[in-house]
Design an enzyme around this catalytic site. Structure first.
Site, PDB file in Angstrom:
ATOM      1  N   CYS A 184       0.822  -1.210   0.000  1.00  0.00           N
ATOM      2  CA  CYS A 184       0.000   0.000   0.000  1.00  0.00           C
ATOM      3  C   CYS A 184       0.854   1.257   0.000  1.00  0.00           C
ATOM      4  O   CYS A 184       0.646   2.166  -0.797  1.00  0.00           O
ATOM      5  CB  CYS A 184      -0.940  -0.002   1.203  1.00  0.00           C
ATOM      6  SG  CYS A 184      -2.006   1.455   1.263  1.00  0.00           S
ATOM      7  N   CYS A 219      -1.548   1.669  -3.102  1.00  0.00           N
ATOM      8  CA  CYS A 219      -2.613   2.664  -3.039  1.00  0.00           C
ATOM      9  C   CYS A 219      -2.122   4.083  -2.779  1.00  0.00           C
ATOM     10  O   CYS A 219      -2.682   5.032  -3.333  1.00  0.00           O
ATOM     11  CB  CYS A 219      -3.663   2.267  -2.005  1.00  0.00           C
ATOM     12  SG  CYS A 219      -3.027   1.510  -0.520  1.00  0.00           S
ATOM     13  N   LYS A 246      -0.134   5.405  -5.991  1.00  0.00           N
ATOM     14  CA  LYS A 246      -1.107   5.402  -7.087  1.00  0.00           C
ATOM     15  C   LYS A 246      -2.103   6.548  -6.936  1.00  0.00           C
ATOM     16  O   LYS A 246      -2.425   7.241  -7.909  1.00  0.00           O
ATOM     17  CB  LYS A 246      -1.850   4.069  -7.123  1.00  0.00           C
ATOM     18  CG  LYS A 246      -2.948   3.980  -8.160  1.00  0.00           C
ATOM     19  CD  LYS A 246      -3.877   2.839  -7.830  1.00  0.00           C
ATOM     20  CE  LYS A 246      -4.607   3.114  -6.519  1.00  0.00           C
ATOM     21  NZ  LYS A 246      -5.378   1.948  -6.027  1.00  0.00           N
ATOM     22  N   ALA A 278      12.932 -13.669   5.460  1.00  0.00           N
ATOM     23  CA  ALA A 278      12.788 -14.664   6.519  1.00  0.00           C
ATOM     24  C   ALA A 278      11.897 -15.792   6.019  1.00  0.00           C
ATOM     25  O   ALA A 278      10.925 -15.554   5.298  1.00  0.00           O
ATOM     26  CB  ALA A 278      12.168 -14.033   7.761  1.00  0.00           C
ATOM     27  N   TYR A 298      -9.496  -3.149 -10.520  1.00  0.00           N
ATOM     28  CA  TYR A 298      -9.334  -1.746 -10.149  1.00  0.00           C
ATOM     29  C   TYR A 298      -7.982  -1.194 -10.573  1.00  0.00           C
ATOM     30  O   TYR A 298      -7.879  -0.046 -11.019  1.00  0.00           O
ATOM     31  CB  TYR A 298      -9.573  -1.547  -8.652  1.00  0.00           C
ATOM     32  CG  TYR A 298      -8.541  -2.150  -7.736  1.00  0.00           C
ATOM     33  CD1 TYR A 298      -7.480  -1.393  -7.279  1.00  0.00           C
ATOM     34  CD2 TYR A 298      -8.633  -3.471  -7.300  1.00  0.00           C
ATOM     35  CE1 TYR A 298      -6.529  -1.930  -6.426  1.00  0.00           C
ATOM     36  CE2 TYR A 298      -7.693  -4.013  -6.457  1.00  0.00           C
ATOM     37  CZ  TYR A 298      -6.635  -3.234  -6.023  1.00  0.00           C
ATOM     38  OH  TYR A 298      -5.685  -3.786  -5.180  1.00  0.00           O
ATOM     39  N   GLU A 330      -7.711   2.012 -13.008  1.00  0.00           N
ATOM     40  CA  GLU A 330      -7.103   3.213 -12.443  1.00  0.00           C
ATOM     41  C   GLU A 330      -5.929   3.696 -13.284  1.00  0.00           C
ATOM     42  O   GLU A 330      -5.820   4.889 -13.599  1.00  0.00           O
ATOM     43  CB  GLU A 330      -6.670   2.937 -11.001  1.00  0.00           C
ATOM     44  CG  GLU A 330      -7.852   2.840 -10.057  1.00  0.00           C
ATOM     45  CD  GLU A 330      -7.507   2.316  -8.687  1.00  0.00           C
ATOM     46  OE1 GLU A 330      -8.318   2.514  -7.760  1.00  0.00           O
ATOM     47  OE2 GLU A 330      -6.429   1.700  -8.519  1.00  0.00           O
ATOM     48  N   ARG A 345     -15.997  -7.040 -12.019  1.00  0.00           N
ATOM     49  CA  ARG A 345     -17.129  -7.949 -11.800  1.00  0.00           C
ATOM     50  C   ARG A 345     -17.773  -7.824 -10.417  1.00  0.00           C
ATOM     51  O   ARG A 345     -18.958  -8.105 -10.260  1.00  0.00           O
ATOM     52  CB  ARG A 345     -16.674  -9.395 -12.020  1.00  0.00           C
ATOM     53  CG  ARG A 345     -16.401  -9.728 -13.483  1.00  0.00           C
ATOM     54  CD  ARG A 345     -15.992 -11.180 -13.674  1.00  0.00           C
ATOM     55  NE  ARG A 345     -15.784 -11.500 -15.074  1.00  0.00           N
ATOM     56  CZ  ARG A 345     -16.740 -11.866 -15.913  1.00  0.00           C
ATOM     57  NH1 ARG A 345     -17.984 -11.987 -15.480  1.00  0.00           N
ATOM     58  NH2 ARG A 345     -16.477 -12.118 -17.184  1.00  0.00           N
ATOM     59  N   ASP A 405      -3.489  -9.814   2.786  1.00  0.00           N
ATOM     60  CA  ASP A 405      -3.694 -10.360   1.443  1.00  0.00           C
ATOM     61  C   ASP A 405      -3.170 -11.778   1.287  1.00  0.00           C
ATOM     62  O   ASP A 405      -3.624 -12.509   0.401  1.00  0.00           O
ATOM     63  CB  ASP A 405      -3.008  -9.469   0.406  1.00  0.00           C
ATOM     64  CG  ASP A 405      -3.679  -8.111   0.267  1.00  0.00           C
ATOM     65  OD1 ASP A 405      -4.681  -7.866   0.966  1.00  0.00           O
ATOM     66  OD2 ASP A 405      -3.199  -7.297  -0.537  1.00  0.00           O
ATOM     67  N   HIS A 463     -26.913  21.543   0.704  1.00  0.00           N
ATOM     68  CA  HIS A 463     -27.010  22.135  -0.632  1.00  0.00           C
ATOM     69  C   HIS A 463     -26.114  23.364  -0.755  1.00  0.00           C
ATOM     70  O   HIS A 463     -26.005  24.142   0.194  1.00  0.00           O
ATOM     71  CB  HIS A 463     -28.465  22.531  -0.891  1.00  0.00           C
ATOM     72  CG  HIS A 463     -28.694  23.123  -2.239  1.00  0.00           C
ATOM     73  ND1 HIS A 463     -28.727  22.370  -3.393  1.00  0.00           N
ATOM     74  CD2 HIS A 463     -28.880  24.424  -2.630  1.00  0.00           C
ATOM     75  CE1 HIS A 463     -28.939  23.164  -4.429  1.00  0.00           C
ATOM     76  NE2 HIS A 463     -29.038  24.410  -3.992  1.00  0.00           N
ATOM     77  N   GLU A 512     -25.805  15.528  -1.655  1.00  0.00           N
ATOM     78  CA  GLU A 512     -27.223  15.698  -1.308  1.00  0.00           C
ATOM     79  C   GLU A 512     -28.117  14.779  -2.117  1.00  0.00           C
ATOM     80  O   GLU A 512     -29.246  14.473  -1.711  1.00  0.00           O
ATOM     81  CB  GLU A 512     -27.655  17.154  -1.490  1.00  0.00           C
ATOM     82  CG  GLU A 512     -27.710  17.616  -2.931  1.00  0.00           C
ATOM     83  CD  GLU A 512     -28.189  19.068  -3.041  1.00  0.00           C
ATOM     84  OE1 GLU A 512     -29.230  19.398  -2.450  1.00  0.00           O
ATOM     85  OE2 GLU A 512     -27.503  19.852  -3.736  1.00  0.00           O
TER      86      GLU A 512
END
Length: 448
Positions: free
Chosen positions: A43, A48, A51, A115, A178, A182, A205, A304, A437, A442
């Site tokens: 990440c 993420c 990115k 390791a 994704y 992206e 999907r 993961d 608003h 909204e």
């Protein structure tokens, strides 16, 4: 004194491993972590975070174009890839340093080397050092998948994309998830001719397909060439340095860059798991129970590498729950229901709860509410791009069981709304909430 060198040894310093280490140490455990690459994991280092920074950078292309309608003179604006690339890399370096400080502040010892398991309670480092631990946590994450076809090695993955020396003129991105969508949006906005291809007949999907179809349509309008049912047969380097991709009956594609984004597989190869007797499933994922324990009493796994839900916030929660359960005398399990997710495509999409397809398969009475609108900013900018908000309601109870959005800032808007879905609030509760608003959000309380 303990018979072991450490109470907890963590293999992998990604999001799950870092959280587990810190919380276990706060409970008084003697903790060590081994990380063969960089502290922070996918990440922070190659996922993420960098990115999303590229997403922000790419958005300025449309913002600068739109700015003229708002009175700004943007003539002469230019883009320099090395500047964005290097600034993103510097931010990654900064964050990696903060993770290192977290370890130091919590007295967690870090071994910057590979390791592997050498026993149920023993670890062997790449340097040859043997270490024992009462409990071992495997948190090695996942790795980009590359297909077994001729010339596959000519492509890059999301691991390498952040370090490109220069932007290509043309790019083929293979995948339907994704990451593929992206980076298609990022490259397209930065001036690259993008072809997005997939073997199947659908993108994304797991998301509501009406929302996905909207994304596909908008992406094509923005100039991304999307090709379904493209069976990769192979790739070969040409004399001029370009890559020729063989799609069989679907034709050939010539490109300057090939990027594989066809999924991620659990990173369990050559860790010694099978030799120790840890059960793996057909994908190579570590099999664990609700308590994150494997079939070996002293070995656990989170994130993961277990292939349950491949999301950073989930790995963090699993790591925290593991540490509280094992070292804090506070047993915790994770509720995997109603997890909000987003794709930072252009425009972004976000969803939580049941899709329309899932709801109709599960519930006897389903009500669908939609708001199809053009964001105020797009109206003045002269941009015809429309947003779509979709609410899925259980007709028998009036509970909102799903929310799915496509449009600017969808991820930011959905986070708060996801609380309502998680809490089981009704459509009436949304209707009773006064609109904020003018805002895009909204629309969530105005759908009829």
């Amino acid at each position: 004194m303990s018979d072991f060198d450490y109470d907890l040894f963590v293999i992998g310093a990604g999001s799950g491993g870092v959280r587990a280490s810190r919380i276990a140490a706060s409970h008084g455990a003697r903790v060590a972590v081994a990380e063969e690459y960089r502290v922070g994991g996918t990440c922070v280092i190659r996922g993420c975070v960098p990115k999303k920074l590229l997403v922000y950078g790419s958005h300025f292309a449309e913002d600068l174009s739109d700015a003229r309608r708002f009175g700004w003179d943007t003539k002469g604006a230019t883009f320099d890839w090395p500047t964005l690339r290097d600034n993103v890399a510097a931010e990654v370096d900064r964050l990696e340093g903060l993770y290192g400080q977290t370890f130091a502040n919590n007295k967690v010892e870090v071994f910057h080397e590979r390791a592997t398991l050498s026993g149920p309670q023993s670890i062997k480092l790449a340097s040859g050092k043997e270490i024992t631990a009462r409990t071992i946590l495997v948190a090695t994450g996942a790795w980009p998948s590359v297909p077994p076809i001729p010339g596959a090695d000519l492509g890059i993955t999301s691991n390498e994309v952040f370090h490109l020396p220069a932007l290509p003129k043309r790019a083929v991105i293979a995948g339907a998830g994704y990451i593929a969508n992206e980076f298609a949006g990022i490259f397209n906005e930065l001036g690259v001719e993008v072809t997005l291809v997939t073997r199947g007949d659908k993108m994304l999907r797991s998301y509501d397909q009406e929302i996905v179809e909207k994304l596909v349509g908008i992406s094509r309008e923005k100039g991304i060439d999307i090709r379904m049912n493209f069976p990769f047969k192979g790739a070969q380097k040409q004399a001029d340095g370009s890559i020729l991709i063989d799609g069989g009956d679907a034709g050939m594609i010539e490109t300057d860059l090939l990027m594989w984004a066809i999924g991620r597989v659990p990173n369990t190869a050559n860790l010694g798991l099978e030799e120790v007797g840890v059960s793996l499933d057909a994908t190579g994922a570590v099999v664990v129970g609700a308590d994150n324990r494997t079939n070996i009493e002293s070995i656990y796994a989170v994130g993961d590498v277990t292939n349950r839900v491949q999301l950073t916030p989930v790995a963090i929660r699993e790591g925290h729950a593991f540490a509280d359960s094992v070292f804090g005398n506070n047993p915790q399990t994770i509720d995997y229901g109603c997890i909000p997710t987003a794709v930072f495509s252009n425009p972004p999409i976000a969803g939580v709860g049941l899709t329309e397809e899932e709801a109709r398969a599960k519930l006897a009475d389903v009500k669908i509410y939609r708001s199809d609108f053009r964001a105020m900013k797009n109206v003045l900018a002269g941009r015809n791009e429309r947003a779509l908000y979709k609410m899925i309601v259980d007709g028998a109870t009036d509970k909102v069981v799903g929310l799915h959005l496509i449009g600017p800032d969808s991820g930011e808007i959905l986070q708060a709304a996801a609380i309502a879905v998680k809490a089981g609030l009704t459509k009436q509760a949304f209707d009773d909430t006064v609109a904020l608003h003018p805002s895009m959000a909204e629309e969530l309380v105005l759908m009829k």
